[in-house]
Design a protein around this motif. Structure first.
Motif, short mmCIF file in Angstrom:
data_model
loop_
_atom_site.label_atom_id
_atom_site.label_comp_id
_atom_site.label_asym_id
_atom_site.label_seq_id
_atom_site.Cartn_x
_atom_site.Cartn_y
_atom_site.Cartn_z
N ASP A 84 0.53 -1.17 -0.17
CA ASP A 84 -0.18 -0.51 0.44
C ASP A 84 0.90 1.45 -0.33
O ASP A 84 0.64 2.34 -0.20
CB ASP A 84 -1.24 -0.23 1.32
N VAL A 85 2.08 1.53 0.48
CA VAL A 85 3.08 2.32 0.80
C VAL A 85 3.75 2.42 -0.95
O VAL A 85 4.00 2.18 -1.68
CB VAL A 85 4.26 1.98 1.60
N MET A 86 3.29 3.30 -1.80
CA MET A 86 4.26 4.02 -3.03
C MET A 86 5.53 4.84 -2.55
O MET A 86 6.46 4.87 -3.46
CB MET A 86 3.06 4.80 -3.79
N ARG A 87 5.43 5.82 -1.73
CA ARG A 87 7.06 6.50 -1.57
C ARG A 87 7.40 6.33 -0.32
O ARG A 87 6.40 6.68 0.35
CB ARG A 87 7.02 7.56 -2.63
N ILE A 88 8.02 6.92 0.42
CA ILE A 88 8.87 7.85 1.52
C ILE A 88 9.70 8.61 1.02
O ILE A 88 11.09 7.85 -0.21
CB ILE A 88 9.11 6.07 2.51
N LEU A 89 10.32 8.90 2.07
CA LEU A 89 11.49 10.38 2.40
C LEU A 89 11.32 10.21 4.01
O LEU A 89 10.94 10.51 4.36
CB LEU A 89 10.87 11.33 1.97
N THR A 90 12.95 9.77 4.41
CA THR A 90 13.47 10.01 5.58
C THR A 90 14.48 11.24 5.60
O THR A 90 15.12 10.66 4.77
CB THR A 90 13.68 8.77 5.85
N ILE A 91 14.39 12.04 6.76
CA ILE A 91 15.37 13.29 6.75
C ILE A 91 15.88 12.82 7.82
O ILE A 91 14.81 13.08 8.89
CB ILE A 91 14.71 14.06 6.41
N LYS A 92 16.95 13.21 7.71
CA LYS A 92 17.60 13.13 9.67
C LYS A 92 17.40 14.90 10.23
O LYS A 92 18.49 15.87 8.80
CB LYS A 92 19.25 12.56 9.50
N VAL A 93 17.42 15.78 10.66
CA VAL A 93 16.99 16.78 11.42
C VAL A 93 18.03 17.26 12.51
O VAL A 93 18.20 15.65 13.55
CB VAL A 93 15.42 17.68 11.58
N ASP A 94 18.14 18.18 12.79
CA ASP A 94 18.95 18.63 13.62
C ASP A 94 18.31 18.14 15.18
O ASP A 94 18.42 18.17 15.72
CB ASP A 94 20.10 19.54 13.67
N ALA A 95 17.15 19.43 14.53
CA ALA A 95 15.93 19.24 15.89
C ALA A 95 14.84 19.25 15.64
O ALA A 95 14.41 19.43 14.25
CB ALA A 95 16.40 20.87 16.79
N HIS A 96 13.68 18.91 16.29
CA HIS A 96 12.76 18.81 15.57
C HIS A 96 11.81 20.52 15.95
O HIS A 96 11.79 21.55 17.19
CB HIS A 96 11.44 17.87 16.67
N GLU A 97 10.62 21.00 15.08
CA GLU A 97 10.57 22.22 15.57
C GLU A 97 9.47 21.65 15.69
O GLU A 97 8.09 20.87 15.82
CB GLU A 97 9.94 22.71 13.53
N GLU A 98 8.68 22.81 16.74
CA GLU A 98 7.79 23.03 17.92
C GLU A 98 6.44 22.88 17.08
O GLU A 98 6.43 24.01 15.81
CB GLU A 98 7.60 23.81 18.84
N GLY A 99 5.35 22.48 17.91
CA GLY A 99 3.61 22.64 16.55
C GLY A 99 3.98 21.72 15.60
O GLY A 99 4.33 20.58 15.35
N PRO A 100 2.55 22.22 15.08
CA PRO A 100 2.29 20.69 13.63
C PRO A 100 3.75 21.65 12.35
O PRO A 100 3.63 22.49 12.38
CB PRO A 100 0.44 21.39 13.07
N SER A 101 3.36 20.75 11.34
CA SER A 101 3.99 20.99 10.73
C SER A 101 3.28 22.23 9.68
O SER A 101 2.06 22.68 9.83
CB SER A 101 3.53 20.05 9.77
#
Length: 117
Positions: A84-101
């Protein structure tokens, strides 16, 4: 542990509950491998720029995780094998942003763009 952001696109013929259950499934894969999902969002059905596997639309999902690299590799492996999964993207980040995307914010809540010259 390293911080990651994951986005995946599921087939358009799934129901909303099935797409949200995919988020739960991959969250448990991370938690079983000593990781944790900090936040997850279901962005809904969106039109894609081009067809993928004869699909013009797809269910978009977003996750922020705090997990070791082997846990992320296992989750990505299972995503690639899932039909069921067509595409994926994973990114390594330094810090998560606060709040919703940005996808979940309303236009009024977004910060203003700077002037172009």
């Amino acid at each position: 542990m390293p911080l990651y952001e994951h986005v995946f696109i599921a087939r358009q013929d799934l129901s909303n509950t099935q797409a949200e259950s995919l988020i739960e499934h991959f969250s448990t894969v991370l938690s079983d491998n000593d990781g944790k999902v900090v936040m997850s969002e279901y962005w809904g059905v969106k039109t894609m720029a081009y067809k993928i596997n004869k699909n013009r639309k797809g269910h978009y999902a977003f996750m922020r995780s705090d997990a070791p690299a082997p846990a992320v590799q296992e989750m990505e492996r299972l995503m690639r094998l899932h039909e069921d999964v067509m595409r994926i993207l994973t990114i390594k980040v330094d810090a998560h942003e606060e709040g919703p995307s940005v996808q979940m914010q309303k236009r009024d809540e977004r910060p203003e763009r700077r002037e172009r010259r």
